[in-house]
Design a protein around this motif. Structure first.
Motif, PDB file in Angstrom:
ATOM      1  N   VAL A  47       0.857  -1.176   0.000  1.00  0.00           N
ATOM      2  CA  VAL A  47       0.000   0.000   0.000  1.00  0.00           C
ATOM      3  C   VAL A  47       0.898   1.233   0.000  1.00  0.00           C
ATOM      4  O   VAL A  47       1.854   1.324   0.764  1.00  0.00           O
ATOM      5  CB  VAL A  47      -0.948  -0.003   1.218  1.00  0.00           C
ATOM      6  N   GLY A  48       0.613   2.155  -0.905  1.00  0.00           N
ATOM      7  CA  GLY A  48       1.421   3.362  -1.064  1.00  0.00           C
ATOM      8  C   GLY A  48       2.447   3.267  -2.186  1.00  0.00           C
ATOM      9  O   GLY A  48       2.958   4.285  -2.639  1.00  0.00           O
ATOM     10  N   SER A  49       2.746   2.045  -2.654  1.00  0.00           N
ATOM     11  CA  SER A  49       3.672   1.888  -3.787  1.00  0.00           C
ATOM     12  C   SER A  49       3.035   2.483  -5.033  1.00  0.00           C
ATOM     13  O   SER A  49       1.817   2.442  -5.211  1.00  0.00           O
ATOM     14  CB  SER A  49       3.979   0.412  -4.047  1.00  0.00           C
ATOM     15  N   ARG A  50       3.897   3.020  -5.908  1.00  0.00           N
ATOM     16  CA  ARG A  50       3.405   3.633  -7.140  1.00  0.00           C
ATOM     17  C   ARG A  50       4.044   2.988  -8.360  1.00  0.00           C
ATOM     18  O   ARG A  50       5.173   2.523  -8.305  1.00  0.00           O
ATOM     19  CB  ARG A  50       3.696   5.129  -7.143  1.00  0.00           C
ATOM     20  N   THR A  65       0.272   7.564 -13.534  1.00  0.00           N
ATOM     21  CA  THR A  65       0.795   6.930 -12.327  1.00  0.00           C
ATOM     22  C   THR A  65      -0.360   6.523 -11.433  1.00  0.00           C
ATOM     23  O   THR A  65      -1.325   7.281 -11.265  1.00  0.00           O
ATOM     24  CB  THR A  65       1.741   7.887 -11.581  1.00  0.00           C
ATOM     25  N   GLN A  66      -0.256   5.321 -10.881  1.00  0.00           N
ATOM     26  CA  GLN A  66      -1.245   4.832  -9.933  1.00  0.00           C
ATOM     27  C   GLN A  66      -0.549   4.474  -8.630  1.00  0.00           C
ATOM     28  O   GLN A  66       0.636   4.133  -8.607  1.00  0.00           O
ATOM     29  CB  GLN A  66      -1.970   3.600 -10.476  1.00  0.00           C
ATOM     30  N   GLU A  67      -1.316   4.555  -7.561  1.00  0.00           N
ATOM     31  CA  GLU A  67      -0.838   4.199  -6.233  1.00  0.00           C
ATOM     32  C   GLU A  67      -1.677   3.040  -5.720  1.00  0.00           C
ATOM     33  O   GLU A  67      -2.912   3.066  -5.825  1.00  0.00           O
ATOM     34  CB  GLU A  67      -0.978   5.401  -5.310  1.00  0.00           C
ATOM     35  N   THR A  69      -3.712   1.187  -3.225  1.00  0.00           N
ATOM     36  CA  THR A  69      -4.480   1.670  -2.074  1.00  0.00           C
ATOM     37  C   THR A  69      -4.979   0.543  -1.181  1.00  0.00           C
ATOM     38  O   THR A  69      -5.406   0.801  -0.055  1.00  0.00           O
ATOM     39  CB  THR A  69      -5.684   2.512  -2.538  1.00  0.00           C
ATOM     40  N   ALA A  79      -5.908   0.051  -6.810  1.00  0.00           N
ATOM     41  CA  ALA A  79      -5.002   1.155  -7.128  1.00  0.00           C
ATOM     42  C   ALA A  79      -5.836   2.293  -7.704  1.00  0.00           C
ATOM     43  O   ALA A  79      -6.880   2.065  -8.315  1.00  0.00           O
ATOM     44  CB  ALA A  79      -3.933   0.703  -8.135  1.00  0.00           C
ATOM     45  N   VAL A  82      -3.113   8.948  -9.670  1.00  0.00           N
ATOM     46  CA  VAL A  82      -2.719  10.081  -8.828  1.00  0.00           C
ATOM     47  C   VAL A  82      -2.280  11.296  -9.636  1.00  0.00           C
ATOM     48  O   VAL A  82      -1.979  12.340  -9.058  1.00  0.00           O
ATOM     49  CB  VAL A  82      -1.592   9.690  -7.837  1.00  0.00           C
ATOM     50  N   SER A  89      -9.248   4.129 -11.598  1.00  0.00           N
ATOM     51  CA  SER A  89      -9.216   3.355 -10.359  1.00  0.00           C
ATOM     52  C   SER A  89      -9.546   1.925 -10.731  1.00  0.00           C
ATOM     53  O   SER A  89     -10.440   1.679 -11.545  1.00  0.00           O
ATOM     54  CB  SER A  89     -10.245   3.866  -9.353  1.00  0.00           C
TER      55      SER A  89
END
Length: 165
Positions: A47-50, A65-67, A69, A79, A82, A89
């Motif tokens: 979680v938090g990785s992009r 870019t996606q993060e 979640t 994800a 961002v 999503s």
């Protein structure tokens, strides 16, 4: 608009389906429109990785870019975009079937426009409605064949879309 939700049953255990389907470095192996993925930072992903995905739609390439979640192996991953004018999503849920021999995968896609991107989510949604089922079928075929196991990491086998990663 409501998110796009698709279901798929795969003759493969949930842990294998989950590990393969949520790995951004393998997206180009089963998603037709993915040209490449760049993971920011290192592994393992959490979680938090992009990650930044480059997709080709018609003759246009675009990156976003996606993060990550949500990450709850082997059942849930999500994800969200961002950056950029169109922010996708996505979530993947894997449920065991047939005492864990099969898996039911639920894909959820949604799109949010920011700024000028508010003009295009409906167009992108229509493209996703057409293209995503083909990618999901590639995922099913690849997992059920099992050839991805022998390949190790991404790029060892040609992706479903025929382009090298």
């Amino acid at each position: 608009m409501a998110p796009i939700v698709s279901h798929l049953d795969i003759a493969c255990p949930p842990a294998e389906v989950f590990g393969y389907a949520i790995d951004p470095s393998r997206f180009a192996e089963w998603q037709d429109d993915v040209v490449g993925v760049r993971i920011q930072g290192g592994r393992p992903l959490g979680v938090g990785s992009r990650f930044t995905t480059t997709r080709r739609v018609a003759r246009l390439e675009f990156s976003y870019t996606q993060e990550i979640t949500a990450l709850d192996p082997p059942s849930n991953w999500a994800a969200r975009g961002v950056d950029g004018p169109l922010r996708p999503s996505a979530s993947i849920t894997v449920e065991p079937l047939e005492e864990g021999i099969w898996s039911r995968v639920t894909f959820t896609l949604d799109f949010q426009g920011k700024g000028i991107g508010k003009l295009v989510p409906d167009v992108v949604r229509q493209l996703a409605l057409k293209g995503a089922p083909k990618s999901y079928q590639h995922l099913k075929e690849r997992l059920e064949r099992g050839d991805w196991r022998a390949a190790g990491r991404a790029g060892a086998l040609p992706p479903a879309n025929g382009r090298a990663v």
